[in-house]
Write a protein that holds these residues in place. Structure first.
Motif, short mmCIF file in Angstrom:
data_model
loop_
_atom_site.label_atom_id
_atom_site.label_comp_id
_atom_site.label_asym_id
_atom_site.label_seq_id
_atom_site.Cartn_x
_atom_site.Cartn_y
_atom_site.Cartn_z
N ILE A 57 0.87 -1.18 0.00
CA ILE A 57 0.00 0.00 0.00
C ILE A 57 0.91 1.22 0.00
CG2 ILE A 57 -1.81 1.26 1.20
CD1 ILE A 57 -2.70 -1.33 2.48
N THR A 58 0.83 2.02 -1.05
CA THR A 58 1.69 3.19 -1.20
C THR A 58 0.84 4.45 -1.15
OG1 THR A 58 3.24 1.94 -2.59
CG2 THR A 58 3.38 4.35 -2.66
N ILE A 59 1.10 5.29 -0.15
CA ILE A 59 0.48 6.61 -0.09
C ILE A 59 1.30 7.51 -1.00
CG2 ILE A 59 -0.27 8.49 1.40
CD1 ILE A 59 -1.64 5.82 1.94
N ALA A 60 0.72 7.95 -2.09
CA ALA A 60 1.49 8.59 -3.15
C ALA A 60 1.45 10.10 -3.03
CB ALA A 60 0.95 8.17 -4.51
N HIS A 61 2.63 10.69 -3.09
CA HIS A 61 2.76 12.13 -3.21
C HIS A 61 3.00 12.52 -4.67
CE1 HIS A 61 3.79 16.25 -2.06
NE2 HIS A 61 4.87 16.15 -2.84
N ARG A 62 3.78 11.69 -5.34
CA ARG A 62 4.03 11.89 -6.76
C ARG A 62 3.22 10.86 -7.55
NH1 ARG A 62 10.65 12.31 -6.51
NH2 ARG A 62 10.77 14.36 -5.50
N ILE A 63 2.44 11.35 -8.48
CA ILE A 63 1.60 10.46 -9.28
C ILE A 63 2.47 9.51 -10.10
CG2 ILE A 63 -0.16 10.38 -11.07
CD1 ILE A 63 -1.15 11.46 -8.45
N SER A 64 3.65 9.94 -10.50
CA SER A 64 4.52 9.10 -11.34
C SER A 64 4.95 7.83 -10.63
CB SER A 64 5.76 9.90 -11.76
OG SER A 64 6.48 10.35 -10.63
N THR A 65 4.96 7.82 -9.30
CA THR A 65 5.41 6.65 -8.56
C THR A 65 4.35 5.55 -8.47
OG1 THR A 65 4.71 7.64 -6.47
CG2 THR A 65 6.98 8.03 -7.18
N VAL A 66 3.11 5.84 -8.86
CA VAL A 66 2.06 4.83 -8.76
C VAL A 66 1.48 4.45 -10.12
CG1 VAL A 66 1.42 5.53 -6.42
CG2 VAL A 66 0.30 6.61 -8.37
N LEU A 67 2.09 4.96 -11.20
CA LEU A 67 1.56 4.65 -12.53
C LEU A 67 1.70 3.18 -12.86
CD1 LEU A 67 2.77 7.76 -14.57
CD2 LEU A 67 0.46 7.26 -13.73
#
Length: 521
Positions: free
Chosen positions: A472-482
């Motif tokens: 489960i990744t709480i994303a600050h940068r959208i690029s890290t969850v693409l």
């Protein structure tokens, strides 16, 4: 015969003094250890809400200045108080025996003495409380300045924080000066009171020497004895009241420490899972979960429902205040949920002991933290993993060469920022989480304070080194969850969208597509 009696009295005095000193030292040490253990236990089991509302300097003050007072000063001053009380009682008995009229002076003398000590004690107690309160901001300001030194220099605000620190020190000095002035006020009045007693003894001796009274009070031996006992009464009165007042003031430290004994505690009870390897799959279900940080605040999570299959990598996105981190707060039971339930591998986590629950998950926080000690102890605190496995994980995290260059696993991390950059420390925290081999791995905006290259390395490590764990990744940068398998989009605590990131990107009207376009502008 007289010499023998004097020797017996001297031996008894020495023995009783030794017993008194040992009793206070031993009893004070036992009491201090118990207070420290109780305070530490209560603080360690306090909920996260307590730490978010309590400045760190206030807690440090309890464990430094207040505990030092309980450990060292309080037993010492109690010992002095008992000695002064016995000495003052002996002087009163001797003067009453030698000068019978001294008994009539005891009542007005005690009245004046009680008035003095009432005003001084009530004032000194409050001054000591103010002293403790004024010291806490100094600790807080000092630790905040150290932690944020780079930011302070970046904004060139050194003078502002220096002036703020000087203001805290000046306030503390004013309280200390007031306490000293109150002590001098008492000393002057005690000297006047002692002068009154010596004058009374001398006058009664002179009057008794003329033979005008039925009983003679003026024999040279009795007069000398009375004056010799009355002369040190100044210091005895001052010492007794000072030690009595100091004892009361030192007890303020006990009072302040015991304030934290009554703080709310986390619920540690529960039924441990039957499967010792729980969670063995990593399936997570949120069923109508609502979370509110305070009764007067709006819900951080509102009726959230979703399912994360085992082995899936999920990204949680949303604007600031959308409730992203609240997902992990609810999962780790850092804050109690208001309604609903959370199931992990079919077990309701509210029924699992909180220590077992948190130890079963792995987490990489946003703010990296490395303990003082060897690198190996940081990566494997319980010494359960061999070095070969540690080196394999470091290689997956792209840190093997850097660690070998720094000196290997035995390097001492006294000041970690001198050895590793912020991004490398984040990768070390990820390596520590991977070595735990948990089926649930949580990352709370761990790429928020690192560069793009480190964020890419983190993403590559997650893609190749998680071993089928649920991430489960709480994303600050959208690029890290693409490249994640699934996306959860939150808005004001409500799950407004979920699905595969590629499918969401193809829909130009989706929230996730809008976030992605905004991040590339």
């Amino acid at each position: 015969m007289r010499q023998v009696i004097l020797c017996i009295f001297c031996a008894m005095n020495s023995f009783l003094t030794l017993v008194r000193a040992f009793s206070f030292a031993y009893g004070g040490l036992r009491a201090a250890v118990r207070v420290h253990e109780t305070l530490l236990y209560k603080i360690m089991n306090a909920p996260v809400k307590f730490f978010s509302h309590t400045p760190s300097g206030r807690i440090l003050n309890r464990f430094s200045s207040d505990l030092y007072t309980i450990d060292d000063s309080l037993p010492f001053i109690l010992n002095i108080l008992l000695a002064n009380f016995v000495g003052l009682l002996g002087v009163a008995v001797v003067l009453s025996y030698v000068q019978v009229f001294f008994v009539f002076l005891l009542l007005p003398f005690w009245y004046m003495y009680s008035k003095l000590q009432f005003f001084y004690r009530s004032t000194s107690r409050e001054l000591r409380r103010l002293d403790g309160i004024a010291r806490s901001p100094i600790y807080s300001s000092f630790t905040e300045t150290l932690d944020g030194s780079s930011t302070i220099r970046a904004f060139n605000r050194q003078e502002f924080f220096w002036e703020k620190f000087i203001q805290h020190v000046a306030l503390y000095q004013r309280t200390s000066l007031s306490e000293l002035i109150a002590s001098l006020w008492l000393s002057l009045r005690l000297q006047l009171l002692a002068a009154l007693i010596i004058t009374f003894v001398a006058l009664t001796s002179i009057i008794g020497s003329h033979g005008n009274l039925p009983i003679n009070f003026g024999t040279p031996g009795l007069v000398g004895l009375a004056l010799s006992y009355a002369a040190p009464i100044v210091s005895l009165l001052g010492s007794f009241l000072s030690s009595f007042t100091e004892t009361e003031k030192e007890m303020v430290a006990v009072e302040r420490a015991l304030q934290y004994v009554d703080i709310p505690q986390e619920e540690l009870g529960g039924c441990p899972p039957a499967n010792l390897d729980w969670p063995s799959q990593g399936q997570i279900k949120f069923q109508n979960v609502s979370l509110r940080y305070a009764p007067t605040l709006p819900p951080a999570l509102h009726n959230i429902t979703f399912t994360i299959p085992s082995g899936l990598q999920v990204g949680v996105v949303g604007r600031t205040g959308a409730g992203k981190s609240s997902i992990l707060n609810a999962l780790f039971r850092l804050n109690p949920i208001c309604s609903g339930c959370i199931l992990v591998d079919g077990l309701d986590i509210s029924n699992i002991p909180i220590r077992d629950l948190r130890s079963s998950f792995a987490v990489v926080p946003q703010s990296t933290f490395l303990f003082e000690g060897s690198l190996r102890d940081n990566l494997d605190p319980f010494r359960k993993i061999d070095d070969v496995k540690i080196w394999e994980v470091l290689e997956k995290c792209h840190l093997k060469n850097e660690v070998e260059t720094a000196g290997g696993l035995a390097i001492h991390l006294k000041e970690s920022r001198m050895l590793f950059s912020v991004g490398q420390r984040q990768l070390l925290c990820l390596a520590r989480a991977l070595l735990k081999s948990s089926k649930v791995l949580c990352l709370d905006e761990c790429t928020a304070s690192v560069d793009t290259r480190t964020a890419s390395l983190l993403q590559k490590t997650l893609s190749s080194g998680c071993g089928g764990a649920t991430v489960i990744t709480i994303a600050h940068r959208i690029s890290t969850v693409l490249d994640m398998d699934h996306i959860l989009v939150l808005d004001h605590g409500v799950l407004v969208e979920q699905g595969n990131p590629k499918a969401l990107l193809e829909d130009e009207f989706s929230r996730f597509s809008g976030f992605t376009k905004a991040s590339t502008m």
